[in-house]
Design a protein around this motif. Sequence first.
Motif, PDB file in Angstrom:
ATOM      1  N   HIS A 169       0.834  -1.204   0.000  1.00 14.52           N
ATOM      2  CA  HIS A 169       0.000   0.000   0.000  1.00 14.52           C
ATOM      3  C   HIS A 169       0.873   1.260   0.000  1.00 14.52           C
ATOM      4  CE1 HIS A 169      -3.856  -2.066   1.719  1.00 14.52           C
ATOM      5  NE2 HIS A 169      -3.415  -2.608   0.596  1.00 14.52           N
ATOM      6  N   LYS A 170       1.943   1.226   0.780  1.00 17.41           N
ATOM      7  CA  LYS A 170       2.869   2.362   0.805  1.00 17.41           C
ATOM      8  C   LYS A 170       3.494   2.574  -0.568  1.00 17.41           C
ATOM      9  CE  LYS A 170       4.189   2.074   5.702  1.00 17.41           C
ATOM     10  NZ  LYS A 170       5.295   1.797   6.643  1.00 17.41           N
ATOM     11  N   ARG A 171       3.833   1.468  -1.226  1.00 14.18           N
ATOM     12  CA  ARG A 171       4.455   1.572  -2.550  1.00 14.18           C
ATOM     13  C   ARG A 171       3.479   2.159  -3.557  1.00 14.18           C
ATOM     14  NH1 ARG A 171       6.737  -3.327  -6.408  1.00 14.18           N
ATOM     15  NH2 ARG A 171       7.818  -1.991  -7.910  1.00 14.18           N
ATOM     16  N   ILE A 172       2.218   1.732  -3.496  1.00 16.11           N
ATOM     17  CA  ILE A 172       1.190   2.253  -4.404  1.00 16.11           C
ATOM     18  C   ILE A 172       1.057   3.762  -4.230  1.00 16.11           C
ATOM     19  CG2 ILE A 172      -1.303   2.295  -4.861  1.00 16.11           C
ATOM     20  CD1 ILE A 172      -1.326  -0.705  -4.172  1.00 16.11           C
ATOM     21  N   LEU A 173       1.010   4.208  -2.978  1.00 14.53           N
ATOM     22  CA  LEU A 173       0.846   5.639  -2.700  1.00 14.53           C
ATOM     23  C   LEU A 173       2.047   6.441  -3.184  1.00 14.53           C
ATOM     24  CD1 LEU A 173      -0.755   5.447   0.852  1.00 14.53           C
ATOM     25  CD2 LEU A 173      -1.899   5.958  -1.318  1.00 14.53           C
ATOM     26  N   LYS A 174       3.243   5.883  -3.063  1.00  8.79           N
ATOM     27  CA  LYS A 174       4.439   6.567  -3.538  1.00  8.79           C
ATOM     28  C   LYS A 174       4.410   6.703  -5.061  1.00  8.79           C
ATOM     29  CE  LYS A 174       7.651   5.301   0.180  1.00  8.79           C
ATOM     30  NZ  LYS A 174       8.875   4.554   0.531  1.00  8.79           N
ATOM     31  N   LEU A 175       3.982   5.645  -5.738  1.00  7.22           N
ATOM     32  CA  LEU A 175       3.908   5.680  -7.199  1.00  7.22           C
ATOM     33  C   LEU A 175       2.845   6.659  -7.676  1.00  7.22           C
ATOM     34  CD1 LEU A 175       4.297   1.861  -8.000  1.00  7.22           C
ATOM     35  CD2 LEU A 175       6.010   3.655  -8.248  1.00  7.22           C
ATOM     36  N   ARG A 176       1.718   6.722  -6.956  1.00  4.92           N
ATOM     37  CA  ARG A 176       0.677   7.695  -7.298  1.00  4.92           C
ATOM     38  C   ARG A 176       1.200   9.115  -7.083  1.00  4.92           C
ATOM     39  NH1 ARG A 176      -2.979   8.024 -10.478  1.00  4.92           N
ATOM     40  NH2 ARG A 176      -4.455   9.174  -9.157  1.00  4.92           N
ATOM     41  N   VAL A 199      -6.938   1.789  -2.282  1.00  2.00           N
ATOM     42  CA  VAL A 199      -5.862   2.345  -1.455  1.00  2.00           C
ATOM     43  C   VAL A 199      -5.781   3.858  -1.623  1.00  2.00           C
ATOM     44  CG1 VAL A 199      -3.353   2.402  -1.116  1.00  2.00           C
ATOM     45  CG2 VAL A 199      -4.517   0.214  -1.446  1.00  2.00           C
ATOM     46  N   THR A 200      -5.917   4.320  -2.868  1.00  2.00           N
ATOM     47  CA  THR A 200      -5.838   5.753  -3.153  1.00  2.00           C
ATOM     48  C   THR A 200      -6.998   6.506  -2.495  1.00  2.00           C
ATOM     49  OG1 THR A 200      -4.759   5.303  -5.273  1.00  2.00           O
ATOM     50  CG2 THR A 200      -5.719   7.477  -4.987  1.00  2.00           C
ATOM     51  N   LYS A 201      -8.198   5.944  -2.590  1.00  2.00           N
ATOM     52  CA  LYS A 201      -9.374   6.593  -2.003  1.00  2.00           C
ATOM     53  C   LYS A 201      -9.263   6.661  -0.485  1.00  2.00           C
ATOM     54  CE  LYS A 201     -12.640   5.451  -5.702  1.00  2.00           C
ATOM     55  NZ  LYS A 201     -13.823   4.644  -6.080  1.00  2.00           N
ATOM     56  N   LEU A 202      -8.739   5.592   0.127  1.00  3.89           N
ATOM     57  CA  LEU A 202      -8.568   5.585   1.589  1.00  3.89           C
ATOM     58  C   LEU A 202      -7.581   6.668   2.011  1.00  3.89           C
ATOM     59  CD1 LEU A 202      -8.428   1.740   2.367  1.00  3.89           C
ATOM     60  CD2 LEU A 202     -10.224   3.360   3.046  1.00  3.89           C
ATOM     61  N   GLN A 203      -6.519   6.838   1.233  1.00  2.00           N
ATOM     62  CA  GLN A 203      -5.517   7.861   1.541  1.00  2.00           C
ATOM     63  C   GLN A 203      -6.130   9.258   1.441  1.00  2.00           C
ATOM     64  OE1 GLN A 203      -2.629   7.720   2.807  1.00  2.00           O
ATOM     65  NE2 GLN A 203      -1.935   9.837   2.510  1.00  2.00           N
ATOM     66  N   ASN A 204      -6.989   9.457   0.432  1.00  2.00           N
ATOM     67  CA  ASN A 204      -7.606  10.775   0.228  1.00  2.00           C
ATOM     68  C   ASN A 204      -8.573  11.144   1.339  1.00  2.00           C
ATOM     69  OD1 ASN A 204      -6.189  11.144  -2.154  1.00  2.00           O
ATOM     70  ND2 ASN A 204      -7.824  10.312  -3.439  1.00  2.00           N
ATOM     71  N   GLN A 205      -9.072  10.100   2.034  1.00  2.00           N
ATOM     72  CA  GLN A 205     -10.044  10.332   3.109  1.00  2.00           C
ATOM     73  C   GLN A 205      -9.372  10.683   4.434  1.00  2.00           C
ATOM     74  OE1 GLN A 205     -12.445   6.803   3.239  1.00  2.00           O
ATOM     75  NE2 GLN A 205     -13.347   7.162   1.229  1.00  2.00           N
ATOM     76  N   ILE A 206      -8.042  10.454   4.472  1.00  2.00           N
ATOM     77  CA  ILE A 206      -7.313  10.704   5.718  1.00  2.00           C
ATOM     78  C   ILE A 206      -7.099  12.231   5.926  1.00  2.00           C
ATOM     79  CG2 ILE A 206      -5.119  10.374   6.918  1.00  2.00           C
ATOM     80  CD1 ILE A 206      -4.894   7.678   5.564  1.00  2.00           C
TER      81      ILE A 206
END
Length: 206
Positions: A169-176, A199-206
């Motif tokens: 998940h951390k890797r996905i967020l870094k690539l995004r 994963v991206t949507k969850l990050q945006n909600q934080i």
Amino acid sequence: MTSRVYAYLRASTKEQDAARAKSELEAFAHEKSITIAKWFIENESGASLARPELLRLIDVAQPGDVLLVEQVDRLSRLNAEDWEKLSSLIKFKGIRVVALDLPTSHMLIQNGDEFTSRMMDALNSMMLDMLAAIARKDYSDRKRRQAQGISKAKAEGKFRGRQSDTEMHKRILKLRAAGMSYTDIHETTGVARSTISRVTKLQNQI
């Protein structure tokens, strides 16, 4: 009219083997001196008939065209009723199914005389039905074993449910964050687009 070859790749969200399967199909096409006209790729369960890309392939294919898959279970882990619907649709369209794990189907790449073609079609249809039934049994057996394992773990107080892959998940967020698209991330990591989106949507909600 020259027949076209359409390749179908299916990987569930738990299986990240689409890239390997694509290489296998490309090697087969090279060996048989055939050209793959189009790739149809999706992340859906083989136990579900609701597969948009497979149905789109069947829709665009013409009589005599080839549906190329790595293994029969990529095409179906369906129950008997749904497999009958899918196989009937394929037969109605006059599509020839060629699977790398079904040697009898390889002859369908080449057009032979009418008698030979009909004999091979009949044999291949019988073998497809058999392998589809085996794929369904394997799927059902695996689901049953998983359910038994979960029940045992719950009884022993050890079941904790599905855990998130934190590092991925951390890797996905870094690539995004680096500006990569969902498609680029999927091709780089092998992670399903649905997971990348979640994963991206969850990050945006934080």
